[in-house]
Design a protein around this motif. Structure first.
Motif, PDB file in Angstrom:
ATOM      1  N   ILE A 336       9.387  -2.055  13.703  1.00  0.00           N
ATOM      2  CA  ILE A 336       9.608  -1.047  12.553  1.00  0.00           C
ATOM      3  C   ILE A 336       8.296  -0.240  12.143  1.00  0.00           C
ATOM      4  O   ILE A 336       7.160  -0.730  12.256  1.00  0.00           O
ATOM      5  CB  ILE A 336       9.704  -2.074  11.245  1.00  0.00           C
ATOM      6  CG1 ILE A 336      11.167  -3.112  11.389  1.00  0.00           C
ATOM      7  CG2 ILE A 336       9.985  -1.176  10.090  1.00  0.00           C
ATOM      8  CD1 ILE A 336      11.098  -4.025  10.406  1.00  0.00           C
ATOM      9  N   VAL A 337       8.730   0.961  11.941  1.00  0.00           N
ATOM     10  CA  VAL A 337       7.664   2.042  11.946  1.00  0.00           C
ATOM     11  C   VAL A 337       7.908   2.461  10.376  1.00  0.00           C
ATOM     12  O   VAL A 337       9.078   3.065  10.278  1.00  0.00           O
ATOM     13  CB  VAL A 337       7.968   3.175  12.759  1.00  0.00           C
ATOM     14  CG1 VAL A 337       6.823   3.967  12.848  1.00  0.00           C
ATOM     15  CG2 VAL A 337       7.797   2.774  14.385  1.00  0.00           C
ATOM     16  N   THR A 338       6.989   2.258   9.638  1.00  0.00           N
ATOM     17  CA  THR A 338       6.928   2.686   8.201  1.00  0.00           C
ATOM     18  C   THR A 338       6.421   4.044   7.782  1.00  0.00           C
ATOM     19  O   THR A 338       5.416   4.384   7.740  1.00  0.00           O
ATOM     20  CB  THR A 338       6.466   1.933   7.201  1.00  0.00           C
ATOM     21  OG1 THR A 338       5.071   1.417   7.809  1.00  0.00           O
ATOM     22  CG2 THR A 338       7.049   0.431   7.353  1.00  0.00           C
ATOM     23  N   ALA A 339       7.351   5.122   8.392  1.00  0.00           N
ATOM     24  CA  ALA A 339       6.908   6.419   8.315  1.00  0.00           C
ATOM     25  C   ALA A 339       7.103   7.019   6.687  1.00  0.00           C
ATOM     26  O   ALA A 339       8.034   7.863   6.598  1.00  0.00           O
ATOM     27  CB  ALA A 339       7.562   7.567   9.182  1.00  0.00           C
ATOM     28  N   THR A 340       6.423   6.273   5.685  1.00  0.00           N
ATOM     29  CA  THR A 340       6.955   6.351   4.505  1.00  0.00           C
ATOM     30  C   THR A 340       5.766   7.336   3.721  1.00  0.00           C
ATOM     31  O   THR A 340       5.827   7.566   2.320  1.00  0.00           O
ATOM     32  CB  THR A 340       6.598   5.035   3.592  1.00  0.00           C
ATOM     33  OG1 THR A 340       5.431   4.446   4.298  1.00  0.00           O
ATOM     34  CG2 THR A 340       7.683   4.138   4.219  1.00  0.00           C
ATOM     35  N   GLY A 341       5.006   8.132   4.506  1.00  0.00           N
ATOM     36  CA  GLY A 341       4.559   9.259   3.768  1.00  0.00           C
ATOM     37  C   GLY A 341       2.841   9.110   3.844  1.00  0.00           C
ATOM     38  O   GLY A 341       2.252   8.095   4.114  1.00  0.00           O
ATOM     39  N   LEU A 342       2.381  10.253   3.337  1.00  0.00           N
ATOM     40  CA  LEU A 342       0.782  10.245   3.208  1.00  0.00           C
ATOM     41  C   LEU A 342       0.421   9.854   1.929  1.00  0.00           C
ATOM     42  O   LEU A 342       1.019   9.773   0.763  1.00  0.00           O
ATOM     43  CB  LEU A 342       0.206  11.763   3.582  1.00  0.00           C
ATOM     44  CG  LEU A 342       0.806  12.392   5.028  1.00  0.00           C
ATOM     45  CD1 LEU A 342       0.397  13.757   4.884  1.00  0.00           C
ATOM     46  CD2 LEU A 342       0.029  11.437   6.100  1.00  0.00           C
ATOM     47  N   ARG A 343      -1.105   9.641   1.683  1.00  0.00           N
ATOM     48  CA  ARG A 343      -1.517   9.139   0.489  1.00  0.00           C
ATOM     49  C   ARG A 343      -2.615  10.425   0.164  1.00  0.00           C
ATOM     50  O   ARG A 343      -3.629  10.611   0.899  1.00  0.00           O
ATOM     51  CB  ARG A 343      -2.231   7.888   0.276  1.00  0.00           C
ATOM     52  CG  ARG A 343      -2.806   7.618  -0.920  1.00  0.00           C
ATOM     53  CD  ARG A 343      -3.288   5.953  -0.939  1.00  0.00           C
ATOM     54  NE  ARG A 343      -4.481   6.185  -0.262  1.00  0.00           N
ATOM     55  CZ  ARG A 343      -5.689   6.320  -0.783  1.00  0.00           C
ATOM     56  NH1 ARG A 343      -6.012   6.642  -2.017  1.00  0.00           N
ATOM     57  NH2 ARG A 343      -6.749   6.071   0.062  1.00  0.00           N
ATOM     58  N   LEU A 344      -2.391  11.268  -0.889  1.00  0.00           N
ATOM     59  CA  LEU A 344      -3.154  12.279  -1.118  1.00  0.00           C
ATOM     60  C   LEU A 344      -4.360  12.113  -2.111  1.00  0.00           C
ATOM     61  O   LEU A 344      -4.258  11.260  -3.017  1.00  0.00           O
ATOM     62  CB  LEU A 344      -2.263  13.415  -1.778  1.00  0.00           C
ATOM     63  CG  LEU A 344      -1.133  14.110  -1.165  1.00  0.00           C
ATOM     64  CD1 LEU A 344      -0.486  15.279  -1.834  1.00  0.00           C
ATOM     65  CD2 LEU A 344      -1.149  14.219   0.021  1.00  0.00           C
ATOM     66  N   VAL A 345      -5.445  12.774  -1.705  1.00  0.00           N
ATOM     67  CA  VAL A 345      -6.578  12.406  -2.659  1.00  0.00           C
ATOM     68  C   VAL A 345      -7.117  13.885  -2.743  1.00  0.00           C
ATOM     69  O   VAL A 345      -7.193  14.845  -1.851  1.00  0.00           O
ATOM     70  CB  VAL A 345      -7.888  11.418  -2.093  1.00  0.00           C
ATOM     71  CG1 VAL A 345      -6.906  10.237  -1.983  1.00  0.00           C
ATOM     72  CG2 VAL A 345      -7.997  12.106  -0.537  1.00  0.00           C
ATOM     73  N   ALA A 346      -7.862  14.424  -3.897  1.00  0.00           N
ATOM     74  CA  ALA A 346      -8.541  15.431  -4.061  1.00  0.00           C
ATOM     75  C   ALA A 346     -10.118  15.528  -3.659  1.00  0.00           C
ATOM     76  O   ALA A 346     -10.603  14.193  -3.973  1.00  0.00           O
ATOM     77  CB  ALA A 346      -8.594  16.026  -5.784  1.00  0.00           C
ATOM     78  N   PHE A 347     -10.682  16.397  -3.023  1.00  0.00           N
ATOM     79  CA  PHE A 347     -11.889  16.469  -2.764  1.00  0.00           C
ATOM     80  C   PHE A 347     -12.324  15.663  -1.769  1.00  0.00           C
ATOM     81  O   PHE A 347     -13.598  15.173  -1.946  1.00  0.00           O
ATOM     82  CB  PHE A 347     -12.856  16.540  -4.165  1.00  0.00           C
ATOM     83  CG  PHE A 347     -12.483  17.373  -5.040  1.00  0.00           C
ATOM     84  CD1 PHE A 347     -11.802  18.792  -4.809  1.00  0.00           C
ATOM     85  CD2 PHE A 347     -12.611  17.213  -6.337  1.00  0.00           C
ATOM     86  CE1 PHE A 347     -11.334  19.771  -5.735  1.00  0.00           C
ATOM     87  CE2 PHE A 347     -12.293  18.199  -7.547  1.00  0.00           C
ATOM     88  CZ  PHE A 347     -11.450  19.280  -7.186  1.00  0.00           C
TER      89      PHE A 347
END
Length: 493
Positions: A336-347
């Motif tokens: 199972i590949v969980t291509a569920t997205g990125l986690r964004l962070v500022a700076f």
């Protein structure tokens, strides 16, 4: 006590943006000293970190590449290893690597108005000082992606993999694979894994708009055959910028017609066993979320081959042998590949302070999409969402060079967007103006934009090109300080 290394400009990140920034700095300001702090042990950023099957760009390389270094490969839509090689070759050609401090993850940076200096600390306790801090590490976390804790995950007997941390030893030959997701990563993985797997199923909760285009640009090939290399690169780059801008505006202005046209194009490439509705009928307008590009229609080829299929449903839980859906159907899976997205962070997750005042990223207003009200001598390099990242990243780097030249000519030591003017720019809006789930999740912690320039981040390269290169730097919003003056750092409204 060890003396901190001091440079005029400190660049954070040795990926596509950081290498490009260094090249521009050497070109425009050869007398400036600089260093690049890179958390990892190699050049490349995104294109070295992501190693899942089929990793590629969804932008053409004539615009994703640098304007000063022509893209020579015949592939217009390039794979990750080719892009990584291009970034590293550019760094080598410009002798960038000797300026890079590998293994230096920045954790904090503090500005002193009295000294007009940033003091930057790394995870290993090494300290640097600089006059200007340029953050080129993008806006997503390199530590981990967005992970969904699906019920039953500890019961599944197979492998569960997130694309951001793809294991080299993963064996999926002849196995049943379920890829969870409907974004760019999922539509890349499915056709890349299908030839080796027994079957690959793309499991999506809701569909995305998908556009197929040739992996090679036939017109670009003709232009490159007729014109000298550098001139051909400029012509093809300009062509693609104009066409990309035109189609984005067309899709945004005529969303219903655009949606119908995109669905018809998809329908023409699907096998009879897979209907357009519900698998390719999103519940939003084109460009409310980023379009998914499939070069040479490889996703549709995989679907027609029978080695891949698509399921639109919700997950109830993982089981020992697969994924149980809310409809009651169970998808068998070995991987199972969980291509569920990125986690964004500022700076880049860096803790910032200005004269002791803590900077909360989510409370900042972005000036021209790159600097921030009340924060001196700092720029953040981010790209476009509707076009190639590098188009905007390179404009930002050129603007930073213009700004540094202006400071030197006029005898200034600091430049600070006036935070008070941001209050007249209208209501705050997310700096990334898309409705994608990973962006909505991160929006509270990301800087905001306004409704009017210069506090609005336009998604339009042609307008930004004129603004960044021709408009006055002393625009009444940017405040400049001399050595004997203390730079004001008013509270954020």
């Amino acid at each position: 006590m060890t003396t901190a290394e001091h440079v005029d400009v400190l660049i954070v990140g040795a990926g596509l943006s950081g290498v490009g920034a260094a090249c521009r700095l050497q070109e425009r300001l050869p007398g400036k000293t600089y260093a690049i702090l890179e958390a990892r042990d190699t050049i490349g950023g995104t294109w070295d970190l992501f190693r899942y099957p089929g990793i590629r760009s969804d932008s053409d390389m004539f615009t994703l590449g640098y304007p000063f270094r022509p893209w020579k490969d015949p592939k217009a839509i390039a794979d990750g290893p080719s892009i990584l090689a291009y970034v590293r070759e550019t760094a080598a050609a410009h002798d960038i690597e000797r300026h890079i401090r590998f293994g230096h993850r920045v954790v904090s940076a503090s500005w002193s108005s009295a000294d007009a200096v940033w003091t930057v600390s790394t995870a290993h306790g090494v300290t640097f000082t600089c006059r200007f801090l340029y953050l080129c590490s993008g806006y997503y976390s390199y530590e981990n992606g967005h992970v969904v804790d699906f019920p039953g995950g500890d019961e599944f007997a197979g492998d569960i993999v997130h694309p951001q941390h793809w294991p080299d030893e993963l064996d999926y030959d002849g196995k049943q694979v379920v890829v969870i997701g409907s974004g760019a990563t999922a539509v890349t993985l499915v056709p890349a894994m299908a030839p080796r797997a027994a079957r690959v199923t793309m499991l999506q909760r809701s569909p995305s708009y998908i556009v197929a285009r040739p992996g090679r640009d036939a017109l670009a090939d003709r232009i490159r055959a007729l014109l000298p290399e550098k001139l051909a690169h400029r012509v093809v780059r300009g062509k693609n910028v104009v066409l990309g801008t035109f189609f984005f505006q067309l899709l945004r202005r005529l969303p219903d017609r655009a949606s119908l046209a995109l669905r018809k194009r998809v329908a023409a490439q699907l096998p009879a066993s897979i209907p357009v509705d519900p698998h390719f009928v999103p519940d939003y307008h084109p460009w409310d979320q980023r379009l998914c590009l499939v070069p040479d229609a490889d996703l549709f080829q995989a679907l027609r081959s029978g080695k891949a299929d698509i399921v639109t449903d919700r997950i109830s839980r993982f089981t020992v042998s697969g994924v149980l859906l809310e409809s009651g159907r169970e998808l068998p899976a070995d991987v199972i590949v969980t291509a569920t997205g990125l986690r964004l962070v500022a700076f880049g997750g860096i803790a910032l302070t200005v004269d002791g005042r803590t900077i909360e990223p989510g409370e900042q207003r972005a000036y021209k999409g790159m600097m921030f009200g009340g924060i001196p001598n700092l720029a953040w390099c981010v790209g476009y969402t509707n076009n190639s990242w590098t188009l905007r990243a390179d404009l930002t780097s050129q603007y930073v060079c213009r700004l540094l030249q202006y400071l030197d000519r006029r005898g200034f030591v600091s430049c600070t967007p006036d935070v008070a003017s941001a209050s007249s720019a209208g209501r705050p809006r997310p700096i990334v103006d898309l409705a994608s789930g990973y962006i909505k999740r991160a929006a509270p912690g990301l800087p905001k934009q306004g409704e009017r320039r210069p506090w609005m981040m336009r998604q339009n390269y042609l307008l930004d090109l004129a603004d960044m290169r021709l408009n006055r730097l002393d625009d009444g919003v940017m405040r400049f300080g001399r050595a004997e003056e203390r730079v004001a750092a008013p509270s954020q409204p």
